[in-house]
Design a protein around this motif. Sequence first.
Motif, PDB file in Angstrom:
ATOM      1  N   VAL A  88       0.838  -1.139   0.090  1.00  0.00           N
ATOM      2  CA  VAL A  88      -0.053   0.109   0.122  1.00  0.00           C
ATOM      3  C   VAL A  88       0.828   1.105  -0.048  1.00  0.00           C
ATOM      4  N   ALA A  89       1.935   1.068   0.687  1.00  0.00           N
ATOM      5  CA  ALA A  89       2.764   2.454   0.829  1.00  0.00           C
ATOM      6  C   ALA A  89       3.538   2.683  -0.495  1.00  0.00           C
ATOM      7  N   CYS A  90       3.985   1.585  -1.252  1.00  0.00           N
ATOM      8  CA  CYS A  90       4.499   1.717  -2.943  1.00  0.00           C
ATOM      9  C   CYS A  90       3.310   2.299  -3.671  1.00  0.00           C
ATOM     10  N   VAL A  91       2.205   1.920  -3.594  1.00  0.00           N
ATOM     11  CA  VAL A  91       1.232   2.498  -4.315  1.00  0.00           C
ATOM     12  C   VAL A  91       0.882   3.725  -4.278  1.00  0.00           C
ATOM     13  N   LEU A  92       0.647   4.186  -3.000  1.00  0.00           N
ATOM     14  CA  LEU A  92       0.498   5.604  -2.591  1.00  0.00           C
ATOM     15  C   LEU A  92       1.578   6.547  -2.742  1.00  0.00           C
ATOM     16  N   ALA A  93       2.867   6.001  -2.534  1.00  0.00           N
ATOM     17  CA  ALA A  93       4.149   6.932  -2.997  1.00  0.00           C
ATOM     18  C   ALA A  93       4.020   7.108  -4.332  1.00  0.00           C
ATOM     19  N   LEU A  94       3.726   6.149  -5.305  1.00  0.00           N
ATOM     20  CA  LEU A  94       3.778   6.200  -6.621  1.00  0.00           C
ATOM     21  C   LEU A  94       2.742   7.294  -6.965  1.00  0.00           C
ATOM     22  N   ALA A  95       1.596   7.119  -6.469  1.00  0.00           N
ATOM     23  CA  ALA A  95       0.678   8.223  -6.905  1.00  0.00           C
ATOM     24  C   ALA A  95       1.015   9.757  -6.313  1.00  0.00           C
ATOM     25  N   GLY A  96       1.755   9.879  -5.132  1.00  0.00           N
ATOM     26  CA  GLY A  96       2.270  11.091  -4.895  1.00  0.00           C
ATOM     27  C   GLY A  96       3.279  11.581  -5.636  1.00  0.00           C
ATOM     28  N   PHE A  97       4.316  10.847  -5.892  1.00  0.00           N
ATOM     29  CA  PHE A  97       5.270  11.104  -6.754  1.00  0.00           C
ATOM     30  C   PHE A  97       4.890  11.481  -8.396  1.00  0.00           C
ATOM     31  N   ALA A  98       3.652  10.901  -8.776  1.00  0.00           N
ATOM     32  CA  ALA A  98       3.315  11.126 -10.167  1.00  0.00           C
ATOM     33  C   ALA A  98       2.643  12.580 -10.096  1.00  0.00           C
ATOM     34  N   VAL A  99       2.072  13.064  -8.686  1.00  0.00           N
ATOM     35  CA  VAL A  99       1.502  14.389  -8.791  1.00  0.00           C
ATOM     36  C   VAL A  99       2.628  15.504  -8.735  1.00  0.00           C
ATOM     37  N   ALA A 100       3.717  15.069  -8.118  1.00  0.00           N
ATOM     38  CA  ALA A 100       4.732  15.796  -7.961  1.00  0.00           C
ATOM     39  C   ALA A 100       5.419  16.154  -9.469  1.00  0.00           C
ATOM     40  N   ILE A 101       5.492  15.025 -10.299  1.00  0.00           N
ATOM     41  CA  ILE A 101       6.165  15.115 -11.651  1.00  0.00           C
ATOM     42  C   ILE A 101       5.218  16.013 -12.471  1.00  0.00           C
ATOM     43  N   VAL A 102       4.048  15.932 -12.540  1.00  0.00           N
ATOM     44  CA  VAL A 102       3.007  16.588 -13.445  1.00  0.00           C
ATOM     45  C   VAL A 102       2.995  18.063 -12.968  1.00  0.00           C
TER      46      VAL A 102
END
Length: 103
Positions: A88-102
């Motif tokens: 779950v932490a990995c999935v949430l981190a990927l979502a958060g990093f995606a927002v930071a990238i965009v």
Amino acid sequence: MTQPDRDPGLQPERTRLAWRRTTLSCTVVAVLAARQAIEDETTAVGVLASGLSLLVWLGFLAVAHRRVTAMGAARPAAMTVRGAVAGVACVLALAGFAVAIVT
């Protein structure tokens, strides 16, 4: 009290397939993050988020591989709390990093 018998083939196979689909989704996110990082207008935050996305993707691959391997047993053990939290932490981190990238 004994546990009722279950079909040993279908449920673990469905779970393995679900883990593989989720791993594929995480792979697509990591590839898109890397692609975004090589664009000219990427900020330092975007590059950092892309690099962290790749590290989190590797972590998720480890969690998924461990679970898929465990599902090969005749009576697979339940997923540990540590493994579930890591996934779950990995999935949430990927979502958060995606927002930071965009942004």
